[in-house]
Design a protein around this motif. Structure first.
Motif, PDB file in Angstrom:
ATOM      1  N   ARG B 255     134.146  33.319  45.000  1.00 16.66           N
ATOM      2  CA  ARG B 255     133.089  34.213  44.489  1.00 16.66           C
ATOM      3  C   ARG B 255     132.084  33.514  43.578  1.00 16.66           C
ATOM      4  NH1 ARG B 255     133.085  40.063  45.528  1.00 16.66           N
ATOM      5  NH2 ARG B 255     134.141  40.105  47.517  1.00 16.66           N
ATOM      6  N   HIS B 256     132.567  32.622  42.716  1.00 13.67           N
ATOM      7  CA  HIS B 256     131.564  32.013  41.817  1.00 13.67           C
ATOM      8  C   HIS B 256     130.707  30.974  42.534  1.00 13.67           C
ATOM      9  CE1 HIS B 256     135.019  29.219  41.088  1.00 13.67           C
ATOM     10  NE2 HIS B 256     134.050  28.329  41.152  1.00 13.67           N
ATOM     11  N   ASP B 257     131.000  30.700  43.785  1.00  9.13           N
ATOM     12  CA  ASP B 257     130.122  29.833  44.580  1.00  9.13           C
ATOM     13  C   ASP B 257     129.250  30.636  45.531  1.00  9.13           C
ATOM     14  OD1 ASP B 257     130.868  27.474  43.403  1.00  9.13           O
ATOM     15  OD2 ASP B 257     132.389  26.963  44.903  1.00  9.13           O
ATOM     16  N   GLN B 258     129.248  31.950  45.349  1.00 10.47           N
ATOM     17  CA  GLN B 258     128.374  32.808  46.163  1.00 10.47           C
ATOM     18  C   GLN B 258     127.155  33.169  45.308  1.00 10.47           C
ATOM     19  OE1 GLN B 258     130.718  36.123  47.656  1.00 10.47           O
ATOM     20  NE2 GLN B 258     132.388  34.774  48.323  1.00 10.47           N
ATOM     21  N   VAL B 259     126.047  32.517  45.556  1.00 11.50           N
ATOM     22  CA  VAL B 259     124.853  32.643  44.697  1.00 11.50           C
ATOM     23  C   VAL B 259     123.853  33.576  45.378  1.00 11.50           C
ATOM     24  CG1 VAL B 259     122.990  31.387  43.558  1.00 11.50           C
ATOM     25  CG2 VAL B 259     125.206  30.264  43.948  1.00 11.50           C
ATOM     26  N   ILE B 260     123.574  34.684  44.715  1.00 15.74           N
ATOM     27  CA  ILE B 260     122.590  35.630  45.272  1.00 15.74           C
ATOM     28  C   ILE B 260     121.374  35.611  44.350  1.00 15.74           C
ATOM     29  CG2 ILE B 260     122.186  37.976  46.099  1.00 15.74           C
ATOM     30  CD1 ILE B 260     124.684  36.821  47.354  1.00 15.74           C
ATOM     31  N   ARG B 261     120.206  35.365  44.900  1.00 20.14           N
ATOM     32  CA  ARG B 261     119.002  35.326  44.056  1.00 20.14           C
ATOM     33  C   ARG B 261     117.935  36.223  44.672  1.00 20.14           C
ATOM     34  NH1 ARG B 261     118.643  29.079  46.052  1.00 20.14           N
ATOM     35  NH2 ARG B 261     118.162  29.629  48.195  1.00 20.14           N
ATOM     36  N   ALA B 262     117.100  36.764  43.793  1.00 23.67           N
ATOM     37  CA  ALA B 262     116.054  37.681  44.262  1.00 23.67           C
ATOM     38  C   ALA B 262     114.901  36.882  44.859  1.00 23.67           C
ATOM     39  CB  ALA B 262     115.559  38.536  43.105  1.00 23.67           C
ATOM     40  N   LEU B 263     114.293  37.467  45.863  1.00 22.76           N
ATOM     41  CA  LEU B 263     113.130  36.847  46.482  1.00 22.76           C
ATOM     42  C   LEU B 263     111.995  36.745  45.463  1.00 22.76           C
ATOM     43  CD1 LEU B 263     111.595  35.961  49.091  1.00 22.76           C
ATOM     44  CD2 LEU B 263     111.061  38.383  49.433  1.00 22.76           C
ATOM     45  N   ALA B 264     111.414  35.566  45.375  1.00 25.41           N
ATOM     46  CA  ALA B 264     110.303  35.365  44.437  1.00 25.41           C
ATOM     47  C   ALA B 264     108.974  35.436  45.186  1.00 25.41           C
ATOM     48  CB  ALA B 264     110.443  34.003  43.761  1.00 25.41           C
ATOM     49  N   HIS B 265     107.978  36.003  44.533  1.00 23.94           N
ATOM     50  CA  HIS B 265     106.642  36.052  45.124  1.00 23.94           C
ATOM     51  C   HIS B 265     105.961  34.706  44.912  1.00 23.94           C
ATOM     52  CE1 HIS B 265     102.479  38.207  45.393  1.00 23.94           C
ATOM     53  NE2 HIS B 265     102.777  37.536  46.489  1.00 23.94           N
ATOM     54  N   ARG B 266     106.357  33.772  45.712  1.00 22.37           N
ATOM     55  CA  ARG B 266     105.851  32.396  45.597  1.00 22.37           C
ATOM     56  C   ARG B 266     105.710  31.810  46.985  1.00 22.37           C
ATOM     57  NH1 ARG B 266     103.698  30.047  40.902  1.00 22.37           N
ATOM     58  NH2 ARG B 266     104.333  31.497  39.263  1.00 22.37           N
ATOM     59  N   GLY B 267     104.932  30.759  47.109  1.00 19.93           N
ATOM     60  CA  GLY B 267     104.803  30.070  48.385  1.00 19.93           C
ATOM     61  C   GLY B 267     104.252  30.992  49.443  1.00 19.93           C
ATOM     62  N   VAL B 268     104.962  31.104  50.585  1.00 17.35           N
ATOM     63  CA  VAL B 268     104.467  31.948  51.665  1.00 17.35           C
ATOM     64  C   VAL B 268     105.034  33.368  51.579  1.00 17.35           C
ATOM     65  CG1 VAL B 268     104.034  30.029  53.260  1.00 17.35           C
ATOM     66  CG2 VAL B 268     106.289  31.127  53.215  1.00 17.35           C
ATOM     67  N   ALA B 269     105.865  33.644  50.592  1.00 23.35           N
ATOM     68  CA  ALA B 269     106.410  34.999  50.440  1.00 23.35           C
ATOM     69  C   ALA B 269     105.285  35.960  50.085  1.00 23.35           C
ATOM     70  CB  ALA B 269     107.482  35.018  49.362  1.00 23.35           C
ATOM     71  N   GLU B 270     105.215  37.091  50.822  1.00 25.13           N
ATOM     72  CA  GLU B 270     104.152  38.055  50.550  1.00 25.13           C
ATOM     73  C   GLU B 270     104.552  39.057  49.474  1.00 25.13           C
ATOM     74  OE1 GLU B 270     103.206  39.761  54.318  1.00 25.13           O
ATOM     75  OE2 GLU B 270     102.085  37.976  54.996  1.00 25.13           O
ATOM     76  N   THR B 271     105.850  39.167  49.241  1.00 21.53           N
ATOM     77  CA  THR B 271     106.327  40.068  48.197  1.00 21.53           C
ATOM     78  C   THR B 271     107.386  39.326  47.376  1.00 21.53           C
ATOM     79  OG1 THR B 271     108.071  40.932  49.606  1.00 21.53           O
ATOM     80  CG2 THR B 271     105.968  42.144  49.603  1.00 21.53           C
ATOM     81  N   GLY B 272     107.921  40.027  46.376  1.00 25.99           N
ATOM     82  CA  GLY B 272     108.985  39.421  45.566  1.00 25.99           C
ATOM     83  C   GLY B 272     108.680  39.529  44.093  1.00 25.99           C
ATOM     84  N   ILE B 273     109.657  39.147  43.297  1.00 24.89           N
ATOM     85  CA  ILE B 273     109.460  39.265  41.860  1.00 24.89           C
ATOM     86  C   ILE B 273     108.480  38.187  41.383  1.00 24.89           C
ATOM     87  CG2 ILE B 273     111.683  40.336  41.391  1.00 24.89           C
ATOM     88  CD1 ILE B 273     112.714  37.616  40.508  1.00 24.89           C
ATOM     89  N   GLU B 274     107.697  38.551  40.388  1.00 23.75           N
ATOM     90  CA  GLU B 274     106.720  37.617  39.823  1.00 23.75           C
ATOM     91  C   GLU B 274     107.406  36.754  38.766  1.00 23.75           C
ATOM     92  OE1 GLU B 274     103.870  37.342  41.115  1.00 23.75           O
ATOM     93  OE2 GLU B 274     103.808  39.204  42.293  1.00 23.75           O
ATOM     94  N   LEU B 275     107.245  35.485  38.883  1.00 24.18           N
ATOM     95  CA  LEU B 275     107.875  34.570  37.935  1.00 24.18           C
ATOM     96  C   LEU B 275     106.806  33.678  37.329  1.00 24.18           C
ATOM     97  CD1 LEU B 275     110.968  33.601  40.106  1.00 24.18           C
ATOM     98  CD2 LEU B 275     110.942  35.132  38.136  1.00 24.18           C
ATOM     99  N   THR B 276     106.636  33.786  36.016  1.00 28.27           N
ATOM    100  CA  THR B 276     105.627  32.978  35.339  1.00 28.27           C
ATOM    101  C   THR B 276     106.312  32.132  34.267  1.00 28.27           C
ATOM    102  OG1 THR B 276     105.250  34.750  33.746  1.00 28.27           O
ATOM    103  CG2 THR B 276     103.858  34.737  35.708  1.00 28.27           C
ATOM    104  N   VAL B 277     105.606  31.132  33.779  1.00 22.83           N
ATOM    105  CA  VAL B 277     106.235  30.231  32.814  1.00 22.83           C
ATOM    106  C   VAL B 277     106.686  30.960  31.553  1.00 22.83           C
ATOM    107  CG1 VAL B 277     105.177  28.066  33.558  1.00 22.83           C
ATOM    108  CG2 VAL B 277     103.961  29.545  31.953  1.00 22.83           C
ATOM    109  N   ASP B 278     105.983  32.044  31.209  1.00 25.37           N
ATOM    110  CA  ASP B 278     106.401  32.724  29.990  1.00 25.37           C
ATOM    111  C   ASP B 278     107.477  33.770  30.242  1.00 25.37           C
ATOM    112  OD1 ASP B 278     104.670  34.340  31.276  1.00 25.37           O
ATOM    113  OD2 ASP B 278     103.195  34.477  29.650  1.00 25.37           O
ATOM    114  N   SER B 279     107.927  33.892  31.513  1.00 30.04           N
ATOM    115  CA  SER B 279     109.014  34.836  31.777  1.00 30.04           C
ATOM    116  C   SER B 279     110.196  34.133  32.445  1.00 30.04           C
ATOM    117  CB  SER B 279     108.525  35.972  32.677  1.00 30.04           C
ATOM    118  OG  SER B 279     108.183  35.499  33.957  1.00 30.04           O
TER     119      SER B 279
END
Lengths: 270, 340
Positions: B255-279
């Motif tokens: 289980r601790h080697d099962q890494v789930i991460r949210a899609l980021a709105h970066r690169g070619v992704a059209e949607t996803g969470i916004e990630l900025t340097v201050d967040s």
């Protein structure tokens, strides 16, 4: 579980609430929990102590002396800050003003802080008297700001220094804490210099009435004195209150103020 | 005739003491030194702060913001592995055998390789070990497209524990031989898999990719490697994970080697969470183009930190400095808004 002891304190600084909330959190883990009541002036605090509204009062030196006077010496001093035992009054002037000691104030203009400030008004007049000067030998100006708080806010002392800068006075009498706060004349060497510092005397102290048993006050005092500068939970409270260690009071350090209050006929309710 | 600049006045010192006393510890005040000599005023305020235990937090024109007391350590409260530079990410290359529709760095078969190269990677590994980095993480692009990947990985595992990110689809022939030459005791493979069944995974990464990835996980396991599996999911699917975890359990992924991460709105992704340097807590990331704030934005100018990869300790220090500045600013904002 003992009921919390109620500590009375004057709200002399915006830090008072975080200080006392920190103290309350600290004492909650001890055998003597506390709560606190804040007052706008020391006369009300002393009244509340004598009336039994609060179990302990965090008194200035003047409030201690007035409590002693009003209780015929029945009250007890429990503990002070380490910095309270070595308090001083400092006489300062613009650099190069030619003062060599208190005697050289004769005929010059001296500005004092609030009339109820032991360090910036009451004791300076006492020291002048000891130096052979009375109030007619020196041109006195008083800056009576924050009266009721016994000079704790330091505002009148800063205003006194401004009066010196503005040439409304030649010298000012201030507490050592204010002198330290402006860097003891070292930050701006051409601005201020001190020309006389008083002997050390005692300042604030926790005061209890006989209604609080000796056993209970001893237990509370032991818990207070156990606060440790090296403990990261304790240090922020100690820093805000301006001490490194709580210590037993030094009662002979109030002798000069007792005498000054008598000489100047200071009213009971200041 | 030029007007003389007035020297710094002692009144400024009194104003400073008075203003700071009027606010509780932890709050800030703004002092304006007006037309006084700027250098002298700043020198006085700095000296006073130093002697009185207060702190300058901002200088703007003739206004200086002074914090009553010292600011708390902006890095306090972070886990040790969240401290900048505890891990260093390296993009070995940007080209890829897949063209995932959410790739944060726009990798694809058509992307330029922009390889980090053996010499730079060796120096990164050496300097990272000296800078007390605890882990290197190699990613791409698809690293297994590189013909010298086994050598590149060795330069890393010789110095530090290393994780290698891959889509797991290329473990055949010479590439499988390269995998077999890697140090199992120092290398973890992290293979991308987005779902328990092919549909979702293949819809983002291409038809047939799920079957190959699952086969790659089994191959890596069979070869004796520790395998982590990383899934990238839209934020609105993050609550439906149990079937996926159950499937990964059947593959032998703990289980601790099962890494789930949210899609980021970066690169070619059209949607996803916004990630900025201050967040975003930084993760020092190195590409052939320089140093970036975080691997999720290693192809984006807004998170570019410096072109100078070396000395690596300086790059880590710069990211740490910027991170502390962001954290302090965030604290200052938190200080101001509750009273509004």
């Amino acid at each position: 579980m003992n009921a919390p002891l109620t500590i009375g304190s004057v709200a002399y600084s915006p830090n008072v609430v975080p200080i006392w909330e920190g103290m309350r959190d600290y004492f909650a883990e001890t055998s003597t929990p506390i709560d606190f009541l804040l007052f706008s002036n020391y006369a009300s605090l002393v009244d509340a102590l004598i009336a039994g509204t609060v179990d302990l009062a965090w008194n200035t030196n003047l409030a201690w002396v007035r409590t002693v006077a009003q209780t015929d010496g029945a009250c007890r001093a429990l503990a002070s800050r380490d910095t309270d035992l070595v308090f001083q009054t400092v006489f300062v002037a613009r650099t190069g003003s030619g003062f060599t000691g208190l005697a050289s104030l004769r005929g010059r203009r001296l500005v004092l802080g609030s009339r109820d400030s032991a360090q910036a008004a009451i004791l300076p007049l006492h020291f002048l008297r000891e130096a052979g000067l009375n109030e007619t030998d020196v041109a006195l100006t008083r800056i009576n700001s924050d009266v009721g708080k016994h000079g704790d806010t330091g505002r009148s002392e800063l205003d006194a220094l401004r009066a010196v800068l503005d040439d409304r006075a030649d010298a000012a009498a201030i507490g050592i804490n204010t002198w330290q706060a402006i860097g003891r004349g070292e930050l701006l060497p051409g601005a201020f210099e001190s020309f006389w510092a008083s002997p050390e005397y005692s300042h604030c102290t926790f005061t209890a009435m006989p209604a609080l048993s000796i056993d209970r006050s001893d237990e509370w005092t032991a818990n207070l004195l156990a606060m440790d500068w090296e403990n990261p939970q304790h240090r922020p409270i100690l820093e805000m209150e301006g001490l490194r260690a709580w210590v037993p009071p030094k009662l002979d350090g109030y002798a000069g103020l007792v005498e000054a209050v008598r000489e100047q006929k200071i009213p009971d309710r200041w | 005739m030029v007007a003389a600049i007035p020297p710094v006045s002692a009144g400024l010192l009194l104003d400073l003491v008075d203003s700071v006393r009027r606010v509780p510890t932890g709050r800030s005040v703004s002092i304006d030194f007006g037309t006084c000599d700027r250098d002298a005023a700043l020198e006085l305020i700095s000296a006073w702060c130093l002697s009185s235990g207060n702190e300058i937090v901002k200088t703007e024109g003739s206004a200086v913001t002074v914090l009553h007391g010292r600011s708390p350590d902006p890095l306090a409260g972070l886990d040790p592995d969240q401290l900048p530079g505890s891990r260093v990410w390296v993009y070995t290359n940007f080209d890829c055998n897949l063209a995932c529709d959410y790739c944060c760095v726009r990798s694809s078969p058509k992307a330029e390789r922009r390889a980090i190269g053996a010499d730079r990677l060796r120096q990164i590994a050496t300097e990272a070990a000296a800078a007390e980095v605890t882990e290197l993480i190699l990613t791409g692009g698809e690293p297994f497209l590189l013909n010298d990947l086994d050598e590149l990985v060795k330069t890393c595992t010789d110095k530090l524990p290393t994780t290698l990110l891959t889509n797991g689809m290329l473990f055949r022939g010479s590439r499988l031989e390269r995998l077999r030459r890697m140090d199992r005791s120092r290398l973890t493979l992290q293979i991308s898999l987005d779902s328990a069944t092919p549909d979702i995974h293949d819809s983002h990464r291409g038809a047939g990719s799920w079957v190959k990835a699952v086969a790659g996980i089994r191959t890596a396991h069979d070869e004796g490697f520790r395998v982590k599996v990383a899934a990238t999911l839209p934020a609105d699917q993050m609550h439906e994970l149990e079937p996926f975890h159950g499937f990964l359990d059947t593959l032998g992924i703990v289980r601790h080697d099962q890494v789930i991460r949210a899609l980021a709105h970066r690169g070619v992704a059209e949607t996803g969470i916004e990630l900025t340097v201050d967040s975003l807590i930084p993760e020092v990331t190195i590409t052939a183009d320089g140093v970036y704030w975080h691997p999720v934005a290693a192809d984006h100018d807004d998170q570019f930190v410096t072109r100078d990869i070396f000395p690596l300790a300086d790059a880590i220090a710069e990211i740490t400095r910027q991170f502390m500045e962001h954290r302090r600013s965030a604290n200052a904002i938190a200080e101001w808004f509750p009273c509004a």
